[in-house]
Design a protein around this motif. Structure first.
Motif, PDB file in Angstrom:
ATOM      1  N   ILE A 167      33.298  16.366  25.559  1.00 51.07           N
ATOM      2  CA  ILE A 167      33.077  15.978  24.176  1.00 51.07           C
ATOM      3  C   ILE A 167      32.410  17.147  23.458  1.00 51.07           C
ATOM      4  O   ILE A 167      31.796  18.003  24.101  1.00 51.07           O
ATOM      5  N   PRO A 168      32.541  17.214  22.143  1.00 46.25           N
ATOM      6  CA  PRO A 168      32.032  18.382  21.405  1.00 46.25           C
ATOM      7  C   PRO A 168      30.568  18.689  21.669  1.00 46.25           C
ATOM      8  O   PRO A 168      30.171  19.835  21.815  1.00 46.25           O
ATOM      9  N   ARG A 169      29.736  17.659  21.723  1.00 44.77           N
ATOM     10  CA  ARG A 169      28.309  17.856  21.982  1.00 44.77           C
ATOM     11  C   ARG A 169      27.860  16.908  23.087  1.00 44.77           C
ATOM     12  O   ARG A 169      28.236  15.735  23.095  1.00 44.77           O
ATOM     13  N   PRO A 170      27.040  17.386  24.010  1.00 38.07           N
ATOM     14  CA  PRO A 170      26.515  16.487  25.042  1.00 38.07           C
ATOM     15  C   PRO A 170      25.744  15.342  24.401  1.00 38.07           C
ATOM     16  O   PRO A 170      24.928  15.560  23.502  1.00 38.07           O
ATOM     17  N   PRO A 171      26.008  14.106  24.783  1.00 41.09           N
ATOM     18  CA  PRO A 171      25.315  12.969  24.172  1.00 41.09           C
ATOM     19  C   PRO A 171      23.857  12.885  24.620  1.00 41.09           C
ATOM     20  O   PRO A 171      23.440  13.574  25.539  1.00 41.09           O
ATOM     21  N   LYS A 172      23.110  12.021  23.963  1.00 43.35           N
ATOM     22  CA  LYS A 172      21.709  11.840  24.325  1.00 43.35           C
ATOM     23  C   LYS A 172      21.593  11.063  25.625  1.00 43.35           C
ATOM     24  O   LYS A 172      22.417  10.211  25.941  1.00 43.35           O
ATOM     25  N   ASN A 173      20.545  11.354  26.367  1.00 46.41           N
ATOM     26  CA  ASN A 173      20.264  10.607  27.592  1.00 46.41           C
ATOM     27  C   ASN A 173      19.866   9.178  27.219  1.00 46.41           C
ATOM     28  O   ASN A 173      18.988   8.970  26.381  1.00 46.41           O
ATOM     29  N   VAL A 174      20.517   8.190  27.842  1.00 45.87           N
ATOM     30  CA  VAL A 174      20.286   6.794  27.464  1.00 45.87           C
ATOM     31  C   VAL A 174      19.505   6.018  28.525  1.00 45.87           C
ATOM     32  O   VAL A 174      19.450   4.791  28.479  1.00 45.87           O
ATOM     33  N   THR A 175      18.903   6.729  29.472  1.00 55.15           N
ATOM     34  CA  THR A 175      18.186   6.050  30.551  1.00 55.15           C
ATOM     35  C   THR A 175      17.076   5.159  30.017  1.00 55.15           C
ATOM     36  O   THR A 175      16.939   3.991  30.413  1.00 55.15           O
ATOM     37  N   ALA A 176      16.263   5.675  29.105  1.00 52.08           N
ATOM     38  CA  ALA A 176      15.166   4.884  28.533  1.00 52.08           C
ATOM     39  C   ALA A 176      15.698   3.717  27.719  1.00 52.08           C
ATOM     40  O   ALA A 176      15.120   2.617  27.724  1.00 52.08           O
ATOM     41  N   ILE A 177      16.816   3.934  27.023  1.00 55.52           N
ATOM     42  CA  ILE A 177      17.420   2.869  26.218  1.00 55.52           C
ATOM     43  C   ILE A 177      17.872   1.720  27.117  1.00 55.52           C
ATOM     44  O   ILE A 177      17.701   0.544  26.777  1.00 55.52           O
ATOM     45  N   THR A 178      18.429   2.044  28.270  1.00 58.29           N
ATOM     46  CA  THR A 178      18.900   1.025  29.206  1.00 58.29           C
ATOM     47  C   THR A 178      17.765   0.097  29.616  1.00 58.29           C
ATOM     48  O   THR A 178      17.892  -1.134  29.573  1.00 58.29           O
ATOM     49  N   ARG A 179      16.646   0.678  30.005  1.00 60.41           N
ATOM     50  CA  ARG A 179      15.505  -0.124  30.430  1.00 60.41           C
ATOM     51  C   ARG A 179      14.990  -1.013  29.280  1.00 60.41           C
ATOM     52  O   ARG A 179      14.684  -2.188  29.474  1.00 60.41           O
ATOM     53  N   ARG A 180      14.917  -0.444  28.079  1.00 62.42           N
ATOM     54  CA  ARG A 180      14.413  -1.170  26.924  1.00 62.42           C
ATOM     55  C   ARG A 180      15.329  -2.348  26.573  1.00 62.42           C
ATOM     56  O   ARG A 180      14.854  -3.451  26.279  1.00 62.42           O
ATOM     57  N   MET A 181      16.650  -2.119  26.617  1.00 57.21           N
ATOM     58  CA  MET A 181      17.598  -3.178  26.259  1.00 57.21           C
ATOM     59  C   MET A 181      17.538  -4.331  27.249  1.00 57.21           C
ATOM     60  O   MET A 181      17.619  -5.500  26.860  1.00 57.21           O
ATOM     61  N   ILE A 182      17.415  -4.014  28.517  1.00 59.75           N
ATOM     62  CA  ILE A 182      17.347  -5.068  29.534  1.00 59.75           C
ATOM     63  C   ILE A 182      16.120  -5.936  29.313  1.00 59.75           C
ATOM     64  O   ILE A 182      16.185  -7.175  29.352  1.00 59.75           O
ATOM     65  N   ARG A 183      14.980  -5.300  29.058  1.00 58.14           N
ATOM     66  CA  ARG A 183      13.748  -6.058  28.836  1.00 58.14           C
ATOM     67  C   ARG A 183      13.834  -6.944  27.599  1.00 58.14           C
ATOM     68  O   ARG A 183      13.380  -8.097  27.610  1.00 58.14           O
ATOM     69  N   GLU A 184      14.434  -6.424  26.532  1.00 63.00           N
ATOM     70  CA  GLU A 184      14.571  -7.214  25.308  1.00 63.00           C
ATOM     71  C   GLU A 184      15.517  -8.394  25.514  1.00 63.00           C
ATOM     72  O   GLU A 184      15.290  -9.478  24.981  1.00 63.00           O
ATOM     73  N   PHE A 185      16.576  -8.184  26.293  1.00 65.65           N
ATOM     74  CA  PHE A 185      17.523  -9.268  26.562  1.00 65.65           C
ATOM     75  C   PHE A 185      16.849 -10.371  27.375  1.00 65.65           C
ATOM     76  O   PHE A 185      17.013 -11.562  27.072  1.00 65.65           O
ATOM     77  N   ILE A 186      16.109  -9.997  28.396  1.00 61.60           N
ATOM     78  CA  ILE A 186      15.416 -10.982  29.226  1.00 61.60           C
ATOM     79  C   ILE A 186      14.434 -11.791  28.385  1.00 61.60           C
ATOM     80  O   ILE A 186      14.329 -13.014  28.524  1.00 61.60           O
TER      81      ILE A 186
END
Length: 281
Positions: A93-112
């Motif tokens: 892809i044209p630019r490397p995307p942002k690391n989403v590791t922290a987002i993953t943890r945050r989304m799981i906690r909010e869903f729970i």
């Protein structure tokens, strides 16, 4: 620009393999032991075998070695590829995307919290955790692959069994979360494994193959798969093959469908390919 091969007039063959639902079963196992030997035999004829998967490179490298593959690895749903294990990443892809590791943890906690679930969260080597006995002792487990940097893969279990109802809820929650936070991410629900994946806009298995053509211009691409995401490759490959456990839509559009599922189906497809396509070359 990286060039894997020397230019020649004759087209060479590069066969990409999907992992989940194609090479391995939902239990993370194979159902045939003959594939590595067959791949080595065909490799001696100049055929390259690569991987085109949603998984992270850390997950894919052991499988690459297990099956004696010799071609490129497309990882994290086409965000990047490497020409061989331990080689440098080449972003597709044209630019490397942002690391989403922290987002993953945050989304799981909010869903729970949103669903008021008493759930256990595991983020790490998801394959090892899913195949462990302890999973069957946990009322609700949310399991995320911790190796991924740019995409996500999340499984939801109830006493070791995949909970499709909650998984569908989680996908809708993610879609709303991305919209609310203006994140350029999209989701996909994997039917065979009942898990949710998410990845940047503008990537996919088909897009990855299109972009990989610049690195392998003298190759005909083929793909063996099972799920809806594999349909994206059809405009770029010479043929898409399906294992017997593939989704009905994939079977309908595949050039050839095996009578056997998973790894045994891949063996059947490669034998069919050797008996038909290779003899005509």
């Amino acid at each position: 620009m990286y060039q894997y091969h020397q230019n020649n007039e004759r087209k060479r063959i590069l066969i990409f393999l999907d992992i989940d639902g194609t090479l391995i079963t939902p239990a993370q196992k194979t159902n045939s032991n003959s594939l590595p030997r067959l791949i080595r035999e065909l490799g001696k004829q100049g055929i390259l075998f690569g991987l085109n998967s949603n998984r992270s490179i850390e997950d894919l490298q052991p499988l690459y070695r297990k099956f004696f593959l010799n071609g490129p690895i497309i990882a994290e749903n086409g965000v990047y590829f490497i020409p061989a294990p331990k080689k440098k990443k080449h972003f597709l892809i044209p630019r490397p995307p942002k690391n989403v590791t922290a987002i993953t943890r945050r989304m799981i906690r909010e869903f729970i919290k949103h669903e008021k679930l008493k759930a256990t969260i595991f983020i790490g080597d998801s394959t090892r955790f899913i195949t462990s006995k302890k999973l069957h002792l946990i009322p609700i487990a949310v399991v995320a692959n911790g190796y991924r940097c740019y995409t996500g893969s999340i499984h939801l279990f109830r006493y070791g069994k995949r909970d499709m109802r909650v998984t569908i809820k989680f996908e809708k929650f993610l879609q709303n979360y991305f919209r609310r936070n203006s994140l350029k991410l999209k989701t996909a629900l994997t039917r065979a494994f009942s898990n949710v994946t998410f990845y940047p806009n503008g990537v996919g298995k088909g897009i990855a193959l299109q972009r990989l053509k610049q690195y392998y211009p003298n190759f005909d691409f083929y793909m063996i798969g099972d799920d809806l995401g594999d349909l994206e490759v059809i405009p770029t490959v010479k043929a898409l093959f399906a294992v017997a456990n593939a989704q009905p839509e994939v079977k309908q559009r595949a050039s050839y469908t095996a009578t056997l599922p998973y790894t045994a189906g891949v063996v059947e497809i490669l034998k069919h390919f050797a008996q038909t396509s290779l003899q005509m070359m």
